[in-house]
Design a protein around this motif. Structure first.
Motif, PDB file in Angstrom:
ATOM      1  N   GLY A 123       0.769  -1.286   0.024  1.00 62.50           N
ATOM      2  CA  GLY A 123      -0.108  -0.055  -0.077  1.00 62.50           C
ATOM      3  C   GLY A 123       0.740   1.288   0.059  1.00 62.50           C
ATOM      4  O   GLY A 123       0.409   2.205  -0.755  1.00 62.50           O
ATOM      5  N   ASN A 124       2.001   1.254   0.844  1.00 56.74           N
ATOM      6  CA  ASN A 124       2.813   2.329   0.759  1.00 56.74           C
ATOM      7  C   ASN A 124       3.462   2.690  -0.444  1.00 56.74           C
ATOM      8  O   ASN A 124       3.428   3.863  -1.197  1.00 56.74           O
ATOM      9  CB  ASN A 124       4.012   2.374   1.938  1.00 56.74           C
ATOM     10  N   GLY A 126       2.576   1.721  -3.506  1.00 57.48           N
ATOM     11  CA  GLY A 126       1.189   2.137  -4.571  1.00 57.48           C
ATOM     12  C   GLY A 126       1.061   3.740  -4.092  1.00 57.48           C
ATOM     13  O   GLY A 126       1.092   4.420  -5.130  1.00 57.48           O
ATOM     14  N   THR A 127       1.120   4.122  -2.922  1.00 53.79           N
ATOM     15  CA  THR A 127       0.541   5.600  -2.888  1.00 53.79           C
ATOM     16  C   THR A 127       1.813   6.212  -3.228  1.00 53.79           C
ATOM     17  O   THR A 127       1.557   7.440  -3.582  1.00 53.79           O
ATOM     18  CB  THR A 127       0.465   5.626  -1.131  1.00 53.79           C
ATOM     19  N   VAL A 128       2.980   5.898  -2.828  1.00 49.83           N
ATOM     20  CA  VAL A 128       4.047   6.734  -3.326  1.00 49.83           C
ATOM     21  C   VAL A 128       4.332   6.905  -4.932  1.00 49.83           C
ATOM     22  O   VAL A 128       4.643   7.974  -5.436  1.00 49.83           O
ATOM     23  CB  VAL A 128       5.515   6.243  -2.709  1.00 49.83           C
ATOM     24  N   ILE A 129       3.977   5.678  -5.517  1.00 46.87           N
ATOM     25  CA  ILE A 129       3.852   5.839  -6.923  1.00 46.87           C
ATOM     26  C   ILE A 129       2.787   6.672  -7.527  1.00 46.87           C
ATOM     27  O   ILE A 129       3.124   7.749  -8.334  1.00 46.87           O
ATOM     28  CB  ILE A 129       3.679   4.572  -7.653  1.00 46.87           C
ATOM     29  N   ARG A 130       1.393   6.871  -6.724  1.00 47.03           N
ATOM     30  CA  ARG A 130       0.458   7.629  -7.044  1.00 47.03           C
ATOM     31  C   ARG A 130       0.838   9.223  -6.776  1.00 47.03           C
ATOM     32  O   ARG A 130       0.527  10.129  -7.430  1.00 47.03           O
ATOM     33  CB  ARG A 130      -0.725   7.112  -6.304  1.00 47.03           C
ATOM     34  N   THR A 131       1.379   9.437  -5.540  1.00 45.96           N
ATOM     35  CA  THR A 131       1.756  10.678  -5.312  1.00 45.96           C
ATOM     36  C   THR A 131       2.965  11.120  -6.090  1.00 45.96           C
ATOM     37  O   THR A 131       2.929  12.347  -6.402  1.00 45.96           O
ATOM     38  CB  THR A 131       2.303  10.694  -3.749  1.00 45.96           C
ATOM     39  N   ASN A 151       2.684  -6.360  -7.364  1.00 45.51           N
ATOM     40  CA  ASN A 151       2.015  -7.282  -6.418  1.00 45.51           C
ATOM     41  C   ASN A 151       0.562  -6.544  -6.493  1.00 45.51           C
ATOM     42  O   ASN A 151       0.198  -5.196  -6.580  1.00 45.51           O
ATOM     43  CB  ASN A 151       2.263  -6.704  -5.085  1.00 45.51           C
ATOM     44  N   PRO A 152      -0.511  -7.449  -6.528  1.00 40.32           N
ATOM     45  CA  PRO A 152      -2.067  -6.698  -6.815  1.00 40.32           C
ATOM     46  C   PRO A 152      -2.420  -5.677  -5.822  1.00 40.32           C
ATOM     47  O   PRO A 152      -2.956  -4.658  -6.277  1.00 40.32           O
ATOM     48  CB  PRO A 152      -2.941  -7.825  -6.560  1.00 40.32           C
ATOM     49  N   LYS A 153      -1.888  -5.580  -4.370  1.00 42.77           N
ATOM     50  CA  LYS A 153      -2.372  -4.507  -3.680  1.00 42.77           C
ATOM     51  C   LYS A 153      -1.403  -3.120  -3.980  1.00 42.77           C
ATOM     52  O   LYS A 153      -1.987  -2.132  -3.853  1.00 42.77           O
ATOM     53  CB  LYS A 153      -1.876  -4.785  -2.123  1.00 42.77           C
ATOM     54  N   THR A 154      -0.186  -3.336  -4.487  1.00 42.77           N
ATOM     55  CA  THR A 154       0.404  -2.248  -5.034  1.00 42.77           C
ATOM     56  C   THR A 154      -0.026  -1.512  -6.309  1.00 42.77           C
ATOM     57  O   THR A 154      -0.396  -0.436  -6.413  1.00 42.77           O
ATOM     58  CB  THR A 154       1.910  -2.752  -5.245  1.00 42.77           C
TER      59      THR A 154
END
Length: 259
Positions: A123-124, A126-131, A151-154
């Protein structure tokens, strides 16, 4: 369209194997779960191999699926086996890997990059990529023992940004820092014990932000390779900021300076 496939169908079974990192790495394929992720994947030429959708989702997202190279209708139970969401949205795409070499990113003379060293939480990451995407960064580097970006969650946590922003997978964070500095980027280590205050640093030069593990941060030897260690000031009584929040503050400080 076609008759809905069951969870026991061989095509569904083969796609389901992509939930394992070893299989993803061997085949260089991954699953993008949900309409937002599928929309992002379809925006990248030749990224999507095929799409699985429930009858209801296929009807609801007919316009989106019209751009897919192949759509397979599946039963609800089959969709549940392909999705790791508690409540599946009903559409999953099989996609080709998107990561690029660091040299490709540096060839474009980037002004802002994000480097994650040993970031383990999907989750972290993925959020860093989004940010990073939102702040206008040119790429995200996942270095060392960082989580698999596929990873599916990422993938879900990027909310489509995985398909907008180049991602680099690197083995050695130290080598990444050396390459970035050689390419003319200033590397700033986001470090709670840093000697410089974020808001006192000149952020106008091309910059790469170096972020560490969620639990132990950056090792001293890695942080020491950066040009400077920079701390986000804490004005209240909180001990620290979490990784994704720290990344957002640093990246937007740079984005503001660059604009």
């Amino acid at each position: 369209m076609n008759t809905p496939l069951s969870h026991a169908n061989s095509r569904v079974k083969e796609a389901r194997k992509l939930s394992r990192r070893s299989v993803r790495t061997e085949r260089r394929l991954f699953l993008a779960d949900g309409p937002k992720a599928v929309e992002g994947a379809l925006s990248v030429p030749d990224c999507v191999v095929e799409v699985f959708a429930t009858v209801r989702a296929a009807d609801e997202h007919a316009q989106l699926l019209a751009d897919a190279p192949q759509v397979w209708l599946v039963e609800d139970r089959a969709m549940e086996s392909l999705s790791d969401s508690v409540t599946p949205a009903g559409v999953v795409a099989v996609c080709r890997f998107l990561d690029v070499p660091l040299s490709d990113v540096l060839a474009r003379s980037p002004r802002l990059l994000t480097v994650c060293a040993d970031v383990r939480d999907p989750g972290n990451a993925g959020t860093v990529i989004r940010t990073s995407d939102a702040a206008g960064a040119a790429a995200v580097v996942l270095a060392g023992h960082s989580v698999d970006p596929y990873n599916p969650k990422t993938v879900r946590a990027t909310v489509g940004s995985l398909f907008h922003l180049p991602v680099v997978i690197a083995t050695d964070p130290g080598e990444v820092v050396s390459e970035l500095r050689s390419a003319g980027l200033r590397v700033l280590a986001a470090d709670g014990g840093g000697e410089r205050d974020l808001f006192e640093v000149d952020l106008t030069p091309p910059t790469a932000w170096l972020l560490g593990n969620e639990a132990w941060g950056l090792p001293d030897e890695l942080a020491g390779l950066a040009d400077e260690r920079v701390a986000i000031p804490i004005h209240g009584r909180a001990e620290s900021l979490n990784l994704a929040t720290a990344a957002a503050v640093c990246l937007y400080a740079s984005a503001r300076a660059h604009r």
